[in-house]
Design an enzyme around this catalytic site. Structure first.
Site, mmCIF file in Angstrom:
data_model
loop_
_atom_site.group_PDB
_atom_site.id
_atom_site.type_symbol
_atom_site.label_atom_id
_atom_site.label_comp_id
_atom_site.label_asym_id
_atom_site.label_seq_id
_atom_site.Cartn_x
_atom_site.Cartn_y
_atom_site.Cartn_z
ATOM 1 C CG HIS A 133 12.408 -5.517 4.938
ATOM 2 N ND1 HIS A 133 11.053 -5.606 5.146
ATOM 3 C CD2 HIS A 133 12.714 -6.580 4.103
ATOM 4 C CE1 HIS A 133 10.564 -6.647 4.477
ATOM 5 N NE2 HIS A 133 11.557 -7.259 3.845
ATOM 6 C CG HIS A 162 4.358 0.031 4.887
ATOM 7 N ND1 HIS A 162 4.009 -0.281 3.594
ATOM 8 C CD2 HIS A 162 4.804 -1.113 5.458
ATOM 9 C CE1 HIS A 162 4.236 -1.567 3.390
ATOM 10 N NE2 HIS A 162 4.720 -2.096 4.496
ATOM 11 C CG ASP A 165 8.441 -4.731 11.943
ATOM 12 O OD1 ASP A 165 7.925 -5.862 12.042
ATOM 13 O OD2 ASP A 165 9.210 -4.418 11.023
HETATM 14 N N1 ACO Z 1 10.466 8.217 11.163
HETATM 15 C C1 ACO Z 1 10.632 9.514 10.829
HETATM 16 N N2 ACO Z 1 10.371 9.982 9.582
HETATM 17 C C2 ACO Z 1 9.943 9.110 8.657
HETATM 18 C C3 ACO Z 1 9.726 7.757 8.973
HETATM 19 C C4 ACO Z 1 10.011 7.324 10.271
HETATM 20 N N3 ACO Z 1 9.858 6.020 10.606
HETATM 21 N N4 ACO Z 1 9.269 7.120 7.858
HETATM 22 C C5 ACO Z 1 9.194 8.042 6.897
HETATM 23 N N5 ACO Z 1 9.601 9.241 7.382
HETATM 24 C C6 ACO Z 1 9.671 10.499 6.665
HETATM 25 C C7 ACO Z 1 10.679 10.426 5.556
HETATM 26 O O1 ACO Z 1 11.975 10.777 6.010
HETATM 27 C C8 ACO Z 1 10.105 11.435 4.599
HETATM 28 O O2 ACO Z 1 10.385 12.732 5.081
HETATM 29 P P1 ACO Z 1 10.806 13.908 4.095
HETATM 30 O O3 ACO Z 1 9.646 14.043 3.148
HETATM 31 O O4 ACO Z 1 11.004 15.065 4.999
HETATM 32 O O5 ACO Z 1 12.047 13.431 3.405
HETATM 33 C C9 ACO Z 1 8.615 11.221 4.723
HETATM 34 O O6 ACO Z 1 8.421 10.691 6.017
HETATM 35 C C10 ACO Z 1 8.011 10.297 3.722
HETATM 36 O O7 ACO Z 1 8.711 9.093 3.709
HETATM 37 P P2 ACO Z 1 8.296 7.949 2.683
HETATM 38 O O8 ACO Z 1 8.660 8.367 1.306
HETATM 39 O O9 ACO Z 1 6.885 7.614 2.943
HETATM 40 O O10 ACO Z 1 9.219 6.749 3.142
HETATM 41 P P3 ACO Z 1 9.738 5.542 2.270
HETATM 42 O O11 ACO Z 1 8.643 4.919 1.515
HETATM 43 O O12 ACO Z 1 10.925 5.937 1.449
HETATM 44 O O13 ACO Z 1 10.269 4.573 3.410
HETATM 45 C C11 ACO Z 1 10.211 3.146 5.261
HETATM 46 C C12 ACO Z 1 9.463 3.611 4.018
HETATM 47 C C13 ACO Z 1 11.605 2.659 4.883
HETATM 48 C C14 ACO Z 1 9.437 1.985 5.864
HETATM 49 C C15 ACO Z 1 10.316 4.318 6.253
HETATM 50 O O14 ACO Z 1 9.021 4.722 6.617
HETATM 51 C C16 ACO Z 1 11.143 3.974 7.475
HETATM 52 O O15 ACO Z 1 12.363 4.096 7.443
HETATM 53 N N6 ACO Z 1 10.508 3.506 8.563
HETATM 54 C C17 ACO Z 1 11.239 3.086 9.752
HETATM 55 C C18 ACO Z 1 11.704 1.636 9.584
HETATM 56 C C19 ACO Z 1 10.581 0.651 9.704
HETATM 57 O O16 ACO Z 1 9.764 0.718 10.613
HETATM 58 N N7 ACO Z 1 10.570 -0.324 8.790
HETATM 59 C C20 ACO Z 1 9.582 -1.410 8.814
HETATM 60 C C21 ACO Z 1 8.739 -1.376 7.574
HETATM 61 S S1 ACO Z 1 7.421 -2.572 7.667
HETATM 62 C C22 ACO Z 1 8.148 -4.055 7.460
HETATM 63 O O17 ACO Z 1 9.186 -4.221 6.913
HETATM 64 C C23 ACO Z 1 7.416 -5.226 8.045
#
Ligand code: ACO
Length: 379
Positions: free
Chosen positions: A224, A263, A314
């Site tokens: 987050h 996201h 971010d």
């Molecule tokens: N890097 C690599 N792979 C990713 C990333 C990432 N940043 N984000 C999602 N994925 C992958 C997941 O592992 C998943 O792969 P899989 O299908 O092989 O398991 C696929 O993409 C789909 O993921 P989602 O279901 O869309 O992700 P979820 O909704 O559960 O998580 C989250 C969202 C936590 C923001 C995630 O994208 C993440 O961890 N991002 C990195 C952290 C980040 O930047 N957070 C800031 C969010 S914005 C904010 O708070 C202001």
């Protein structure tokens, strides 16, 4: 053993609607509006005080209301002396998000309206919290570096005063304008994890400080708010646009989570990214550091091509804060200095129309079995 049929569930509550709100609308197709106003228009024209007033009150302030609101915030900024004493006692290496969480919790004891959950009392507490969260971050940071906190400069806006209190320098007008825009972008985002944590706490009819303490703890995590600190570590490691694609390919091959990407709601782009990207470009050009945006753009293109994932706010906030001169540990607290407005608005909305938030879980542990009893287990 189960007496009920196994219900469907959504891991991580993905796609679950957990309530109604009139504060903020996140459009999955890259849109964001506060109380019906598009943040793209607000980010250009409003300051943080106007956005905070809008989030709390539901309507924009007129000139007099805005002036009064700004004055009320300014009048509430100073921390009680015991809170400053507490900040001096904390370990110097404590993370600023932990300092903030501890400070918010302690401030509860100094608020005369703490246990009054009425709308009017919540508005008073919101103003105190918006005022003092900024001070906790700035004073806590200076104290951890062996410096004295600075007195407020109340001729500056909330964003301008915050910059001054952190750096000790009166900011340029364009820097204040940029921070106001950033504060508007970060001020609210419907049921994001930290706001939801605040609402869960508030839904037990606990107080606003308890809810904001929960929110601070939740914002800290790198999935987050903590992502903007981690993004900067990544950009520092990459260093040049030429290295960005290779770095990303290597990280993806290791199945690493790349901070600043992905996201839960936005799948076609984060509404805040275009504005934050232009702020980063503008700041870079002004101070002769234009390389951060091309690095991020290369990462964006590679991630889009490889996984179809978009950048989130971010990614670009991280270099902007670096160009402001802040160390990366302050990135998430700066986010909190703005999000406090949204947290307070949501706690007030929750209290105004409360129902306990209490989901269920699916039990997947051992089936019912006889307890052996002490006599048999000690044989
Ligand atoms: N890097 C690599 N792979 C990713 C990333 C990432 N940043 N984000 C999602 N994925 C992958 C997941 O592992 C998943 O792969 P899989 O299908 O092989 O398991 C696929 O993409 C789909 O993921 P989602 O279901 O869309 O992700 P979820 O909704 O559960 O998580 C989250 C969202 C936590 C923001 C995630 O994208 C993440 O961890 N991002 C990195 C952290 C980040 O930047 N957070 C800031 C969010 S914005 C904010 O708070 C202001």
């Amino acid at each position: 053993m189960s007496t009920e049929t196994k219900p469907a569930y959504s891991p991580g509550l993905a796609g679950v609607v957990a309530g109604e709100t009139s504060i903020c609308w996140v459009d999955p197709n890259a849109g964001l509006a506060y109380r019906g106003y598009d943040i793209h228009e607000m980010a250009e024209q409003a300051n943080f005080e106007e956005a905070a007033y809008l989030l709390l009150n539901g309507e924009l302030p007129n000139a007099q209301e805005l002036m009064d609101f700004g004055r009320r915030i300014a009048a509430e900024r100073e921390l009680p002396e015991p809170v400053l004493d507490m900040l001096r006692l904390l370990p110097k290496k404590m993370h600023p998000m932990d300092v903030l969480r501890t400070g918010v919790s302690m401030l509860a004891g100094f608020d005369p309206d703490l246990n009054d959950q009425s709308h009017d009392a919540n508005m008073c507490k919101s103003i105190r919290l918006i005022a003092r969260v900024g001070t906790l971050i700035a004073d806590g940071w200076r104290i951890s570096k062996g410096k004295d906190p600075l007195p407020d400069k109340n001729d500056l806006t909330h964003a301008g005063n915050f910059l001054y209190k952190l750096t000790g320098q009166v900011p340029e007008t364009w820097q204040v304008r940029m921070l106001d825009t950033i504060f508007i972008l970060y001020a609210d985002h419907d049921f994001n994890a930290s706001t939801f944590a605040a609402r869960v706490t508030a839904s037990t009819l606990s107080d606003m400080y308890a809810a904001v303490t929960s929110a601070c703890g939740t914002l800290k995590g790198p999935l987050h708010g903590g992502a903007n600190e981690e993004s900067m570590k990544m950009l520092d490691e990459i260093k040049t646009p030429e290295r960005a694609e290779g770095w990303m390919m290597e990280a993806l091959a290791k199945k690493a989570k790349i901070m600043g990407f992905g996201h839960r709601v936005y799948k076609a782009g984060d509404s805040r990214v275009p504005i934050m990207r232009e702020i980063a470009r503008d700041y870079g050009n002004r101070i002769g550091k234009p390389e951060w945006v091309p690095i991020c753009e290369k990462l964006e293109a590679t991630m889009e091509r490889e996984k179809g994932l978009c950048a989130n706010v971010d990614l670009y906030a991280a270099p902007v804060f670096t160009m402001f001169g802040f160390p990366s540990e302050l990135n998430t607290p700066i986010f909190a200095a703005s999000r406090i407005a949204g947290w307070c608005a949501h706690v007030t909305e929750q209290h105004d129309n409360n129902r306990l938030i209490r989901p269920r879980s699916i039990y997947v542990g051992p089936a019912l079995r006889p307890f052996p009893g002490h006599s048999s287990s000690t044989k």
